[in-house]
Write a protein that holds these residues in place. Structure first.
Motif, mmCIF file in Angstrom:
data_model
loop_
_atom_site.group_PDB
_atom_site.id
_atom_site.type_symbol
_atom_site.label_atom_id
_atom_site.label_comp_id
_atom_site.label_asym_id
_atom_site.label_seq_id
_atom_site.Cartn_x
_atom_site.Cartn_y
_atom_site.Cartn_z
ATOM 1 N N LEU A 38 0.828 -1.208 0.000
ATOM 2 C CA LEU A 38 0.000 0.000 0.000
ATOM 3 C C LEU A 38 0.865 1.263 0.000
ATOM 4 O O LEU A 38 0.551 2.238 -0.694
ATOM 5 C CB LEU A 38 -0.926 0.001 1.219
ATOM 6 N N LEU A 39 1.942 1.242 0.768
ATOM 7 C CA LEU A 39 2.840 2.397 0.803
ATOM 8 C C LEU A 39 3.464 2.634 -0.570
ATOM 9 O O LEU A 39 3.629 3.790 -0.995
ATOM 10 C CB LEU A 39 3.926 2.191 1.856
ATOM 11 N N HIS A 40 3.789 1.556 -1.281
ATOM 12 C CA HIS A 40 4.364 1.705 -2.617
ATOM 13 C C HIS A 40 3.322 2.215 -3.611
ATOM 14 O O HIS A 40 3.634 3.045 -4.474
ATOM 15 C CB HIS A 40 4.965 0.389 -3.097
ATOM 16 N N ILE A 41 2.083 1.754 -3.491
ATOM 17 C CA ILE A 41 1.016 2.270 -4.361
ATOM 18 C C ILE A 41 0.854 3.769 -4.142
ATOM 19 O O ILE A 41 0.731 4.548 -5.099
ATOM 20 C CB ILE A 41 -0.318 1.540 -4.090
ATOM 21 N N PHE A 42 0.889 4.166 -2.877
ATOM 22 C CA PHE A 42 0.774 5.593 -2.538
ATOM 23 C C PHE A 42 1.963 6.370 -3.106
ATOM 24 O O PHE A 42 1.801 7.458 -3.674
ATOM 25 C CB PHE A 42 0.702 5.760 -1.025
ATOM 26 N N SER A 43 3.165 5.796 -2.968
ATOM 27 C CA SER A 43 4.368 6.457 -3.467
ATOM 28 C C SER A 43 4.332 6.610 -4.992
ATOM 29 O O SER A 43 4.639 7.679 -5.524
ATOM 30 C CB SER A 43 5.606 5.655 -3.058
ATOM 31 N N PHE A 44 3.938 5.546 -5.712
ATOM 32 C CA PHE A 44 3.818 5.615 -7.172
ATOM 33 C C PHE A 44 2.796 6.692 -7.567
ATOM 34 O O PHE A 44 3.009 7.459 -8.511
ATOM 35 C CB PHE A 44 3.389 4.254 -7.740
ATOM 36 N N SER A 45 1.681 6.720 -6.832
ATOM 37 C CA SER A 45 0.629 7.692 -7.144
ATOM 38 C C SER A 45 1.121 9.119 -6.973
ATOM 39 O O SER A 45 0.795 10.005 -7.781
ATOM 40 C CB SER A 45 -0.583 7.444 -6.239
ATOM 41 N N GLU A 46 1.907 9.346 -5.912
ATOM 42 C CA GLU A 46 2.450 10.680 -5.667
ATOM 43 C C GLU A 46 3.358 11.131 -6.817
ATOM 44 O O GLU A 46 3.466 12.326 -7.090
ATOM 45 C CB GLU A 46 3.251 10.683 -4.356
ATOM 46 N N LYS A 47 3.963 10.177 -7.503
ATOM 47 C CA LYS A 47 4.881 10.494 -8.607
ATOM 48 C C LYS A 47 4.203 10.424 -9.973
ATOM 49 O O LYS A 47 4.866 10.523 -11.004
ATOM 50 C CB LYS A 47 6.078 9.545 -8.569
ATOM 51 N N GLY A 48 2.867 10.256 -9.959
ATOM 52 C CA GLY A 48 2.131 10.297 -11.207
ATOM 53 C C GLY A 48 1.735 8.959 -11.787
ATOM 54 O O GLY A 48 0.970 8.903 -12.756
ATOM 55 N N LYS A 50 -0.506 6.160 -11.393
ATOM 56 C CA LYS A 50 -1.700 5.810 -10.624
ATOM 57 C C LYS A 50 -2.046 4.315 -10.677
ATOM 58 O O LYS A 50 -2.915 3.865 -9.928
ATOM 59 C CB LYS A 50 -2.898 6.608 -11.154
ATOM 60 N N PHE A 51 -1.377 3.560 -11.556
ATOM 61 C CA PHE A 51 -1.709 2.145 -11.693
ATOM 62 C C PHE A 51 -0.446 1.312 -11.902
ATOM 63 O O PHE A 51 -0.221 0.712 -12.958
ATOM 64 C CB PHE A 51 -2.667 1.947 -12.867
ATOM 65 N N PRO A 52 0.426 1.255 -10.855
ATOM 66 C CA PRO A 52 1.668 0.480 -10.982
ATOM 67 C C PRO A 52 1.362 -1.006 -11.117
ATOM 68 O O PRO A 52 0.431 -1.525 -10.502
ATOM 69 C CB PRO A 52 2.402 0.783 -9.675
ATOM 70 N N THR A 53 2.148 -1.688 -11.909
ATOM 71 C CA THR A 53 1.952 -3.130 -12.117
ATOM 72 C C THR A 53 2.564 -3.911 -10.956
ATOM 73 O O THR A 53 3.413 -3.388 -10.216
ATOM 74 C CB THR A 53 2.624 -3.573 -13.423
ATOM 75 N N PRO A 54 2.171 -5.173 -10.793
ATOM 76 C CA PRO A 54 2.792 -6.009 -9.750
ATOM 77 C C PRO A 54 4.308 -6.093 -9.930
ATOM 78 O O PRO A 54 5.046 -6.155 -8.939
ATOM 79 C CB PRO A 54 2.122 -7.368 -9.951
ATOM 80 N N GLU A 55 4.743 -6.079 -11.196
ATOM 81 C CA GLU A 55 6.185 -6.134 -11.451
ATOM 82 C C GLU A 55 6.885 -4.880 -10.926
ATOM 83 O O GLU A 55 7.967 -4.965 -10.316
ATOM 84 C CB GLU A 55 6.445 -6.287 -12.959
ATOM 85 N N GLU A 56 6.292 -3.721 -11.165
ATOM 86 C CA GLU A 56 6.890 -2.464 -10.715
ATOM 87 C C GLU A 56 6.948 -2.397 -9.188
ATOM 88 O O GLU A 56 7.941 -1.941 -8.617
ATOM 89 C CB GLU A 56 6.093 -1.279 -11.265
ATOM 90 N N ILE A 57 5.899 -2.873 -8.554
ATOM 91 C CA ILE A 57 5.867 -2.835 -7.079
ATOM 92 C C ILE A 57 6.854 -3.850 -6.509
ATOM 93 O O ILE A 57 7.611 -3.536 -5.571
ATOM 94 C CB ILE A 57 4.442 -3.119 -6.562
ATOM 95 N N ARG A 96 -6.829 3.057 -12.720
ATOM 96 C CA ARG A 96 -5.975 3.530 -11.636
ATOM 97 C C ARG A 96 -6.461 2.935 -10.315
ATOM 98 O O ARG A 96 -7.629 2.561 -10.169
ATOM 99 C CB ARG A 96 -6.008 5.053 -11.547
ATOM 100 N N TYR A 97 -5.531 2.862 -9.367
ATOM 101 C CA TYR A 97 -5.888 2.410 -8.029
ATOM 102 C C TYR A 97 -6.469 3.589 -7.248
ATOM 103 O O TYR A 97 -5.921 4.688 -7.274
ATOM 104 C CB TYR A 97 -4.675 1.869 -7.274
ATOM 105 N N SER A 98 -7.560 3.339 -6.567
ATOM 106 C CA SER A 98 -8.120 4.335 -5.649
ATOM 107 C C SER A 98 -7.857 3.872 -4.221
ATOM 108 O O SER A 98 -8.182 2.733 -3.854
ATOM 109 C CB SER A 98 -9.631 4.485 -5.861
#
Length: 231
Positions: A38-48, A50-57, A96-98
């Motif tokens: 969840l923290l990584h999803i939030f971090s990705f979202s802060e950087k633009g 909004k829908f990081p893949t499982p691979e990116e996380i 995107r993830y909400s």
């Protein structure tokens, strides 16, 4: 505090999200891996993103993309995140993830903790109140007296602080009984007295009026009046 207001504060960045999650993730039913995802999803979202893949996380973690995908599915099942569809100005559809469901859960937890804290405070104050009454009366309270105390708090909505103030006023007046204390509380309520400071002013007015009506008899052995409200 209103839940919607708290959620808006979180979304607007007025509350530090990482700290909020770190302090409350166990209470809302998350484990450490779910927290970090969840923290990584939030971090990705802060950087633009909004829908990081499982691979990116998973590249940021020590888990595989397959395990990350499993955690993401569980987070959606738990109602912590959801996938939203949108459309850009160029009419390009995207997903995107909400995190709004997560913010709602956190807000509910914070409100629950506050209510629990307030309840514990009230119970402590009530317990102290019964002890103070028994100390002043020099004996255990009777069932009827306990019921009267409970009625003052539950039915009349009297603050334990004001009940304690009325008790002390009755002690200083030499009229230590529940009927007199009840009269004090009724009089204060009638006159809008709901703080110790207002009670002090009300008591001073009453004593000044009493002195004018009944001038004190001079006595060399008299004891100065003790104003408990100023202690």
């Amino acid at each position: 505090m209103d839940k919607e207001i708290m959620v808006s504060w979180i979304e607007e960045g007025m509350i530090h999200v990482p700290n909020l999650l770190m302090n409350n993730y166990r209470q809302i039913g998350l484990d450490e891996k779910e927290l970090v995802v969840l923290l990584h999803i939030f971090s990705f979202s802060e950087k633009g993103n909004k829908f990081p893949t499982p691979e990116e996380i998973s590249e940021r973690m020590t888990i595989t993309s397959s395990e990350c995908a499993s955690i993401l599915r569980k987070l959606m099942q738990l109602g912590m995140i959801k996938i939203e569809e949108g459309c850009s100005e160029e009419e390009i559809r995207f997903e995107r993830y909400s995190l709004t469901p997560l913010w709602i859960r956190l807000a509910e937890e914070m409100i629950r903790e506050k209510k629990q804290s307030n309840l514990e405070k009230v119970l402590t104050e009530e317990q102290d109140l019964f002890s103070i009454f028994e100390q002043e009366f020099g004996r255990p309270l009777t069932p009827i007296e306990c019921e009267s105390l409970g009625m003052w708090m539950d039915q009349d909505g009297q603050d334990p602080v004001m009940i304690k103030a009325a008790l002390r006023e009755s002690v200083m007046s030499g009229k230590l009984n529940f009927r007199y204390i009840d009269r004090i509380l009724l009089e204060w309520k009638k006159n809008g007295v709901n703080t110790v400071e207002q009670a002090r002013v009300q008591g001073l007015k009453f004593r000044q009026k009493s002195k004018q009506t009944n001038p004190p008899v001079q006595n060399s052995n008299s004891v100065p009046f003790f104003n408990w409200l100023e202690q």
